[in-house]
Design an enzyme around this catalytic site. Structure first.
Site, short mmCIF file in Angstrom:
data_model
loop_
_atom_site.label_atom_id
_atom_site.label_comp_id
_atom_site.label_asym_id
_atom_site.label_seq_id
_atom_site.Cartn_x
_atom_site.Cartn_y
_atom_site.Cartn_z
N ASN A 150 -96.30 -12.52 33.61
CA ASN A 150 -95.11 -11.75 33.98
C ASN A 150 -95.36 -10.24 34.05
OD1 ASN A 150 -95.44 -11.70 31.21
ND2 ASN A 150 -93.26 -11.64 30.77
N GLU A 247 -98.24 -13.06 20.73
CA GLU A 247 -96.97 -12.59 21.33
C GLU A 247 -96.43 -13.75 22.14
OE1 GLU A 247 -95.60 -9.98 20.46
OE2 GLU A 247 -97.14 -8.53 19.86
N CYS A 281 -90.20 -12.07 28.06
CA CYS A 281 -90.19 -12.84 26.82
C CYS A 281 -89.04 -12.49 25.89
CB CYS A 281 -91.51 -12.64 26.09
SG CYS A 281 -91.92 -10.90 25.86
N GLU A 459 -98.07 -5.54 18.62
CA GLU A 459 -98.75 -4.68 19.58
C GLU A 459 -98.02 -3.34 19.57
OE1 GLU A 459 -98.87 -7.35 23.15
OE2 GLU A 459 -100.99 -7.48 22.59
P1 NDP Z 1 -98.91 -19.92 28.85
O1 NDP Z 1 -98.76 -20.16 27.41
O2 NDP Z 1 -98.84 -21.07 29.76
O3 NDP Z 1 -100.29 -19.17 29.16
C1 NDP Z 1 -100.63 -17.94 28.54
C2 NDP Z 1 -102.13 -17.72 28.71
O4 NDP Z 1 -102.84 -18.64 27.90
C3 NDP Z 1 -102.64 -17.94 30.13
O5 NDP Z 1 -103.66 -17.01 30.42
C4 NDP Z 1 -103.17 -19.35 30.06
O6 NDP Z 1 -104.13 -19.63 31.06
C5 NDP Z 1 -103.81 -19.34 28.69
N1 NDP Z 1 -104.02 -20.64 28.10
C6 NDP Z 1 -103.40 -21.82 28.40
N2 NDP Z 1 -103.87 -22.80 27.59
C7 NDP Z 1 -104.80 -22.25 26.77
C8 NDP Z 1 -105.63 -22.75 25.72
N3 NDP Z 1 -105.58 -24.02 25.34
N4 NDP Z 1 -106.46 -21.90 25.09
C9 NDP Z 1 -106.49 -20.59 25.44
N5 NDP Z 1 -105.74 -20.06 26.43
C10 NDP Z 1 -104.90 -20.87 27.09
O7 NDP Z 1 -97.80 -18.84 29.20
P2 NDP Z 1 -97.37 -18.31 30.62
O8 NDP Z 1 -98.52 -17.66 31.28
O9 NDP Z 1 -96.64 -19.39 31.33
O10 NDP Z 1 -96.34 -17.14 30.23
C11 NDP Z 1 -95.03 -17.38 29.89
C12 NDP Z 1 -94.86 -17.43 28.38
O11 NDP Z 1 -95.39 -16.25 27.80
C13 NDP Z 1 -93.41 -17.49 27.96
O12 NDP Z 1 -93.26 -18.39 26.88
C14 NDP Z 1 -93.13 -16.08 27.49
O13 NDP Z 1 -92.09 -15.99 26.56
C15 NDP Z 1 -94.44 -15.70 26.90
N6 NDP Z 1 -94.57 -14.24 26.86
C16 NDP Z 1 -94.50 -13.60 25.65
C17 NDP Z 1 -94.54 -12.22 25.58
C18 NDP Z 1 -94.50 -11.51 24.26
O14 NDP Z 1 -94.95 -10.37 24.21
N7 NDP Z 1 -93.98 -12.08 23.21
C19 NDP Z 1 -94.62 -11.40 26.80
C20 NDP Z 1 -94.72 -12.17 28.01
C21 NDP Z 1 -94.67 -13.54 28.02
P3 NDP Z 1 -103.57 -20.23 32.47
O15 NDP Z 1 -102.63 -19.24 33.02
O16 NDP Z 1 -104.76 -20.36 33.27
O17 NDP Z 1 -102.90 -21.55 32.12
#
Ligand code: NDP
Length: 486
Positions: A150, A247, A281, A459
């Site tokens: 995002n 996060e 998020c 962070e």
């Molecule tokens: P995901 O949890 O699907 O993915 C986050 C990252 O983790 C991606 O780079 C993903 O790779 C990677 N990943 C997936 N599986 C694994 C694994 N088993 N081991 C290590 N890395 C892995 O989240 P989204 O990208 O869909 O983002 C949306 C989510 O992020 C929402 O829940 C949102 O709330 C949260 N978010 C939280 C924030 C915060 O600061 N608290 C800010 C922004 C978002 P790949 O993309 O290739 O699957």
């Protein structure tokens, strides 16, 4: 496949890896933007080795020297604001008017902040009997950053800036859906004078992230992502007892009391639900409004939401862009269906939109549900789209209990003109970040992190430095060894 291809970046150079590739799409058109080189196990090894070499050189610099280099990177980001913002928009679908003022700028602010902080790291001195002790704040070594889709560039900055300022090196894995701008950040760091190997990017899917989280050469993982991914990464990293910053997601409440400024509260509810198409998020997706204000609040919310311009993200007049993917839009529509099925009133939106010139894009109208109940899926689960659920409450105790009735604990907001009540309520809310009479403001000076299942660690602000350093205690004897033996 699109015309260009996006490699990883290791040791100051593009790394194309084994040859496996996947596509990244423009969410506004569904068209391929580029082919992305998928990092495999050998690429992970190369990145860790490069980051370990980079660490020798980078950690030997003084904080002032590191800060000087980082400061140049912040300047370069600002200089290329438009170019980077346009790339970000093509990759993640958010409106250009947002990316121009938030995404790149907030990344630059972050790097500038930690550039200044780099020289301020210090320990303490402890006077003791015939001795003294002191502490050193030392870098951890190779840190891994894993990003969500995002705020791709901002997330890469929020993780790399404190890591590098403290003398660590980083391997950053962007989301597979938004691989573009992390690579640009790597080029900018290099141009600013960050030595090769200090900031590396590995393109790939979840599996690449998992390889990094498991690697014994990695000291720390900082993840921005969903709660399920957070739990998986924690399990993987446990094998080598890595330090973690998480996060994660949220389902945050905004509580609007009857004495609130109506226009301000409506503005915050809109910003906290529709900015970046609701893909934020900390969004206040549960809007609790006190009964006496509820009808007026809903009427004004609908009126102002109707003015939002949903459209081509590259058009600077557009205020709501495209959701990240067709699959994600399906998920959001599924939640809208469940809201209807469970008896919530659809007060606005609730449908897909066709945008001229953006055939194949995934657009969902800003959506308002009223008459929501706490048990509904739209009220309990993170949707991560432009869907606001409005709930009505009567009493302070009641709303605090209902607001806290979630496994998440990322953020919360309170609108009231009674400051005593504002502080009282905030002190009882289970949330890592609370706003009084505002929402979703995240200046770099302020710690950012979630409570409960929304996260671990913080962070931003000087607090982030604690998460990228370890304390070493040194005892210095000034007298004799107190020996009990002959
Ligand atoms: P995901 O949890 O699907 O993915 C986050 C990252 O983790 C991606 O780079 C993903 O790779 C990677 N990943 C997936 N599986 C694994 C694994 N088993 N081991 C290590 N890395 C892995 O989240 P989204 O990208 O869909 O983002 C949306 C989510 O992020 C929402 O829940 C949102 O709330 C949260 N978010 C939280 C924030 C915060 O600061 N608290 C800010 C922004 C978002 P790949 O993309 O290739 O699957």
């Amino acid at each position: 496949m699109g015309a260009s291809s996006i490699p990883s970046f290791v040791g100051g150079m593009p790394l194309h890896g084994s040859g496996a590739r996947f596509e990244t799409l423009n969410p506004a058109t569904g068209q391929s933007l580029a082919a992305v080189w998928d990092a495999n196990a050998a690429d992970v090894e190369a990145a860790v080795a490069s980051a370990q070499q980079g660490f020798e050189r980078w950690s030997a610099l003084t904080g002032t020297e590191r800060g000087r280099v980082l400061r140049r990177a912040a300047d370069l980001l600002r200089l290329r604001n438009r170019e980077l913002a346009e790339l970000e928009v093509r990759d993640c679908g958010k409106p250009l008017q947002e990316a121009l003022v938030v995404d790149v700028q907030s990344g630059a602010d972050c790097i500038e902040f930690f550039a200044g902080a780099a020289a301020t790291l210090m320990g303490a001195q402890y006077p003791l009997k015939n001795a003294f002790a002191y502490t050193r704040r030392e870098p951890l070594g190779v840190c891994v950053g894993i990003g969500a889709w995002n705020y791709p560039l901002q997330i890469a900055c929020w993780k790399s800036a404190p890591a590098l300022a403290a003398g660590n090196t980083m391997i950053f894995k962007p989301s597979e859906l938004t691989p573009v701008t992390a690579l640009k950040l790597a080029e900018i760091y290099l141009e600013a004078g960050v030595p090769p190997g200090v900031f590396n990017v590995l393109q790939g899917r979840g599996g690449t992230g998992a390889l990094l989280a498991a690697h014994p050469g990695v000291a720390k993982v900082s993840l921005t992502g969903s709660v399920p991914t957070g739990k998986r990464v924690m399990q993987t990293a446990a094998g080598t007892l890595k330090r973690l910053t998480m996060e994660l997601g949220g389902k945050s409440p905004l509580i609007v009391f009857e004495d609130a400024d109506l226009e301000q509260a409506v503005a915050a509810a809109m910003m906290g639900n529709f900015y970046t198409q609701g893909e934020v998020c900390t969004n206040c997706t549960r809007v609790f409004v006190q009964r006496g204000l509820a009808d007026r609040f809903l009427a004004r919310l609908k009126e102002r939401t109707a003015l939002l311009r949903v459209g081509d993200p590259m058009d600077e007049l557009t205020e709501v862009g495209a959701l990240i993917s067709a699959a994600h839009a399906d998920k959001v529509m599924d939640y809208i269906g469940s809201g209807l099925a469970e008896g919530a009133t659809l007060s606005f939106g609730g449908h897909r939109l066709e945008i001229t010139g953006c055939d194949g894009g995934s657009f969902v109208a800003p959506t308002i549900f009223s008459d929501c109940q706490d048990h509904m899926r739209i009220v309990r689960e993170e949707i991560f789209g432009p869907v606001l659920s409005m709930l009505v409450f009567d009493h302070e105790d009641e709303v605090v209990r209902r607001a806290n009735n979630t496994r998440y604990g990322l953020a919360a907001g309170v609108f009231t003109s009674d400051l005593s009540r504002a502080h009282r309520v905030v002190s009882r809310l289970k949330a890592g970040i609370c706003w009084i009479n505002n929402y979703n403001v995240t200046p770099i000076e302020m710690p950012f992190g979630g409570a409960a299942e929304s996260g671990i660690g913080h962070e931003n602000s000087m607090v982030a430095m604690d998460h990228y350093t370890q304390l070493k205690t040194v005892y210095v004897e000034l007298g004799q060894v107190a020996c009990s033996y002959r």
